[in-house]
Design a protein around this motif. Structure first.
Motif, PDB file in Angstrom:
ATOM      1  N   SER A  25     -42.833  -4.771 122.050  1.00 51.16           N
ATOM      2  CA  SER A  25     -43.808  -3.908 122.709  1.00 51.16           C
ATOM      3  C   SER A  25     -43.970  -2.766 121.837  1.00 51.16           C
ATOM      4  CB  SER A  25     -43.406  -3.709 124.333  1.00 51.16           C
ATOM      5  OG  SER A  25     -42.209  -3.201 124.333  1.00 51.16           O
ATOM      6  N   LYS A  26     -44.967  -1.975 122.309  1.00 45.28           N
ATOM      7  CA  LYS A  26     -45.275  -0.877 121.895  1.00 45.28           C
ATOM      8  C   LYS A  26     -44.350   0.264 122.031  1.00 45.28           C
ATOM      9  CE  LYS A  26     -50.320  -1.546 121.719  1.00 45.28           C
ATOM     10  NZ  LYS A  26     -51.781  -1.027 121.941  1.00 45.28           N
ATOM     11  N   ALA A  27     -44.375   1.654 121.178  1.00 46.14           N
ATOM     12  CA  ALA A  27     -43.565   2.341 121.204  1.00 46.14           C
ATOM     13  C   ALA A  27     -43.148   3.116 122.492  1.00 46.14           C
ATOM     14  CB  ALA A  27     -44.104   3.583 120.221  1.00 46.14           C
ATOM     15  N   PHE A  28     -44.490   3.504 123.268  1.00 43.48           N
ATOM     16  CA  PHE A  28     -44.270   4.105 124.488  1.00 43.48           C
ATOM     17  C   PHE A  28     -44.590   3.502 125.610  1.00 43.48           C
ATOM     18  CE2 PHE A  28     -44.535   7.133 120.946  1.00 43.48           C
ATOM     19  CZ  PHE A  28     -43.088   7.705 120.983  1.00 43.48           C
ATOM     20  N   ALA A  29     -45.360   2.343 125.675  1.00 42.59           N
ATOM     21  CA  ALA A  29     -45.861   1.546 126.712  1.00 42.59           C
ATOM     22  C   ALA A  29     -45.489   0.261 126.827  1.00 42.59           C
ATOM     23  CB  ALA A  29     -47.208   1.791 126.573  1.00 42.59           C
ATOM     24  N   LEU A  46     -51.925   3.954 128.950  1.00 48.39           N
ATOM     25  CA  LEU A  46     -51.474   4.875 128.068  1.00 48.39           C
ATOM     26  C   LEU A  46     -51.985   4.928 126.894  1.00 48.39           C
ATOM     27  CD1 LEU A  46     -48.539   6.605 128.686  1.00 48.39           C
ATOM     28  CD2 LEU A  46     -47.945   5.285 126.574  1.00 48.39           C
ATOM     29  N   CYS A  47     -52.277   3.751 126.116  1.00 45.55           N
ATOM     30  CA  CYS A  47     -52.876   3.779 125.033  1.00 45.55           C
ATOM     31  C   CYS A  47     -54.375   4.223 125.109  1.00 45.55           C
ATOM     32  CB  CYS A  47     -52.958   2.395 124.408  1.00 45.55           C
ATOM     33  SG  CYS A  47     -51.582   1.331 124.697  1.00 45.55           S
ATOM     34  N   GLY A  52     -52.474  11.345 133.728  1.00 43.13           N
ATOM     35  CA  GLY A  52     -51.446  10.759 134.702  1.00 43.13           C
ATOM     36  C   GLY A  52     -50.623   9.554 134.237  1.00 43.13           C
ATOM     37  N   THR A  53     -50.947   9.167 132.880  1.00 45.55           N
ATOM     38  CA  THR A  53     -49.875   7.909 132.456  1.00 45.55           C
ATOM     39  C   THR A  53     -48.976   8.666 131.829  1.00 45.55           C
ATOM     40  OG1 THR A  53     -51.217   8.001 130.336  1.00 45.55           O
ATOM     41  CG2 THR A  53     -51.719   6.342 131.936  1.00 45.55           C
ATOM     42  N   LEU A  54     -47.536   8.089 131.965  1.00 44.01           N
ATOM     43  CA  LEU A  54     -46.229   8.779 131.223  1.00 44.01           C
ATOM     44  C   LEU A  54     -45.651   7.743 130.408  1.00 44.01           C
ATOM     45  CD1 LEU A  54     -44.623  10.594 134.534  1.00 44.01           C
ATOM     46  CD2 LEU A  54     -45.563  11.767 132.258  1.00 44.01           C
ATOM     47  N   PRO A  55     -45.492   8.463 129.114  1.00 40.35           N
ATOM     48  CA  PRO A  55     -44.650   7.266 127.955  1.00 40.35           C
ATOM     49  C   PRO A  55     -43.195   7.208 128.320  1.00 40.35           C
ATOM     50  CG  PRO A  55     -44.977   9.572 127.369  1.00 40.35           C
ATOM     51  CD  PRO A  55     -45.655   9.651 128.602  1.00 40.35           C
ATOM     52  N   VAL A  56     -42.676   6.088 127.888  1.00 43.35           N
ATOM     53  CA  VAL A  56     -41.451   5.623 127.968  1.00 43.35           C
ATOM     54  C   VAL A  56     -40.732   5.284 126.670  1.00 43.35           C
ATOM     55  CG1 VAL A  56     -39.516   4.415 129.251  1.00 43.35           C
ATOM     56  CG2 VAL A  56     -41.377   5.265 130.453  1.00 43.35           C
ATOM     57  N   VAL A  57     -39.769   5.855 126.165  1.00 43.31           N
ATOM     58  CA  VAL A  57     -39.437   5.367 124.993  1.00 43.31           C
ATOM     59  C   VAL A  57     -38.667   3.864 124.713  1.00 43.31           C
ATOM     60  CG1 VAL A  57     -37.910   5.962 122.720  1.00 43.31           C
ATOM     61  CG2 VAL A  57     -38.882   7.872 124.061  1.00 43.31           C
ATOM     62  N   ASP A 282     -43.715  15.332 127.758  1.00 41.49           N
ATOM     63  CA  ASP A 282     -43.386  14.153 128.621  1.00 41.49           C
ATOM     64  C   ASP A 282     -42.339  13.201 128.211  1.00 41.49           C
ATOM     65  OD1 ASP A 282     -45.701  14.711 130.226  1.00 41.49           O
ATOM     66  OD2 ASP A 282     -46.947  13.694 129.260  1.00 41.49           O
ATOM     67  N   LEU A 283     -41.589  13.572 127.258  1.00 43.91           N
ATOM     68  CA  LEU A 283     -40.368  12.849 126.602  1.00 43.91           C
ATOM     69  C   LEU A 283     -39.085  13.417 126.738  1.00 43.91           C
ATOM     70  CD1 LEU A 283     -42.025  10.461 123.880  1.00 43.91           C
ATOM     71  CD2 LEU A 283     -41.027   9.770 126.060  1.00 43.91           C
TER      72      LEU A 283
END
Ligand code: ADP
Ligand code: MG
Length: 482
Positions: A25-29, A46-47, A52-57, A282-283
């Motif tokens: 999967s992608k880097a943060f989504a 997110l992409c 309002g979207t938040l990235p997750v590593v 956000d990270l």
């Protein structure tokens, strides 16, 4: 470079290599990051940069880059942070890329490159994580530029070298090494033509003996290893000529034009401050504990350099052969499987280096796409080692195996290639050859022992390649020397 130019000037080259990681999967989504899907089918809010979207590593992004760092002798930062790199572009809906700025996760490493005449150590300044942008497509609609955001947010690592490279050949060797390492680590497929490995080359020249670097240009858009080499070569010439004509190199970004085989200006070079980097709010920071580092160390595979040495020691392979066979991890794996099944590494490496590599080259395929399994190849090798077929028959059966699932034994029988080791069958053949060639027999008896090759050849011909040459040799010797 012409020798005259080379005598007076020296090039300085530093490479920035982007490797697209093979994470699912992608880097943060939580969206798939596969290559080649229909446009805009692998996107999440997110992409698309929705508010309002938040990235997750993605944990594997961190693990993969640490592997690369360890494989290139880097230090790994116990704590590093992400930063936003801000710029406007139609294929970047967020208006920024998540990257790392002053705290790359890996830094201060090196890797060793081998050239024909010398080896050299090249410094790796840093390796950091970032996400890719989308793709603008200019050639599908006559009036509009289209945007495909499938690639937006794909995980990348950027490997920045020290300005230690001095020739286009060194740059080529360095890139090849990076490709080999990412493939051994299985973190990137290393395919430059498809863009999963990309390289920007920074090039400057300076009069020999001068300490300070000259002004550099940054070259982009080279989509093969050879093009990187050619673009750098062209650019070195261009800069030297410019300076010799009394001009000055301007710091700029230049594009390589594959058809014209030259570089041309794309834009004046941007500086880091143009991007208004700031910490990604956000990270959280990436914390690498000793425990994690130890765990990842245990997951590292044996890399090419080490494997090469082992092949020389363990299998008695020549250094050149060991280099060729370990060039790709999968070819080396394949060879070791064949060797394991035959118990004869020498015959295994012979057939892999000759027949297998020939087919891979002819068909432009990787070993992963090769149709003969190591087990079946080992059966073929065993037929030859057990004197059931001779070497020319082995080649014929090998070729037949490319289009057939039958066992090598069955194919050899079908093709009538099983060696005849039956003296009863060979006796009349040998007698006839001796009777029909009195001159050769006479000369052989007078001491011209090389004529044995002639007798064996005749026997092979008469038996349609089925005679066991060892046995024929024995029989002829006995008959002529008794
Ligand atoms: P940026 O691309 O953001 O300007 P850097 O200043 O860190 O990044 O440099 C990028 C690359 O350029 C590095 O690989 C570095 O080795 C190389 N480099 C820096 N100065 C020179 C120079 N004068 N000539 C050739 N390469 C250089
Ligand atoms: Mg750069």
């Amino acid at each position: 470079m012409s020798t005259i130019a080379h005598e007076r000037f020296e090039a300085v080259i530093g490479l920035e290599v982007h490797a697209q990681l093979l994470t699912k999967s992608k880097a943060f989504a939580p969206v798939a990051a596969q290559y080649g899907e229909a446009p805009n089918t692998q996107v999440s809010p997110l992409c698309l940069g929705h508010p309002g979207t938040l990235p997750v590593v993605n944990e594997n992004l961190v693990r993969y880059i640490i592997k690369m760092g360890l494989a290139t002798n880097c230090s790994v930062a116990p704590k590093s942070i992400f930063a936003r790199k801000n710029y406007f572009y139609p294929d970047l809906p967020k208006g920024y890329q998540i990257s790392q700025f002053d705290t790359p996760i890996c830094f201060d490493g090196f890797l060793d490159i081998e050239l024909e005449e010398y080896d050299k150590r090249i410094g790796v300044t840093r390796i950091h994580m970032e996400e890719d942008a989308g793709k603008s497509i200019h050639d599908q609609d006559p009036y509009n530029t289209l945007v495909d955001l499938n690639r937006a947010g794909t995980p990348l690592i950027e490997i920045v070298s020290e300005p230690d490279l001095r020739t286009p050949q060194e740059a080529y060797a360095y890139l090849t090494k990076i490709k080999q390492i990412v493939q051994y680590l299985e973190i990137c497929d290393g395919n430059m033509e498809e863009g999963s490995l990309r390289c920007d080359a920074n090039v400057s020249v300076r009069p020999r003996g001068q300490k300070e670097f000259g002004t550099r240009t940054e070259l982009k858009n080279m989509n093969s290893f050879r093009n990187v080499e050619k673009a750098i070569e062209f650019e070195i010439y261009r800069q030297i000529e410019l300076i010799e004509d009394g001009g000055e190199v301007v710091q700029q970004t230049r594009l390589w034009d594959t058809t014209k085989m030259q570089t041309r200006v794309m834009r004046s070079k941007e500086e880091a401050h143009d991007y208004r980097y700031f910490p990604e709010p956000d990270l959280p920071p990436i914390i690498v504990t000793d425990a994690l580092l130890e765990e990842i160390k245990t997951e590292l595979p044996e890399l090419a350099d080490v494997r090469q040495k082992r092949f020389v020691e363990e299998y008695g392979m020549s250094e050149v052969d060991a280099v060729t066979i370990t060039e790709s991890r999968y070819l080396a794996d394949y060879f070791e499987e064949v060797a394991k099944h035959t118990g004869n590494p020498k015959s295994a490496s012979n057939i892999v280096l000759s027949e297998v590599l020939r087919v891979l080259n002819e068909q432009s395929i990787d070993i992963g796409e090769f149709s003969i399994t190591p087990e079946r190849l080992a059966e073929l090798v065993a037929l030859k080692d057990g004197d059931k077929i001779n070497s020319s028959a082995m080649q014929q059966v090998f070729n037949a195996m490319l289009d057939s699932d039958k066992s090598p034994q069955a194919l050899a029988e079908e093709m009538n290639l099983i060696q005849v080791s039956d003296t009863g069958f060979l006796e009349p053949i040998v007698d006839e050859i001796i009777a029909n060639n009195p001159d050769e027999v006479q000369r052989y008896k007078e001491g011209k022992k090389q004529l044995m090759g002639f007798f064996v050849g005749q026997a092979m011909k008469a038996s349609r390649g089925k005679a066991n040459p060892k046995l024929v040799t024995e029989m002829v010797t006995k008959k002529l020397e008794s």
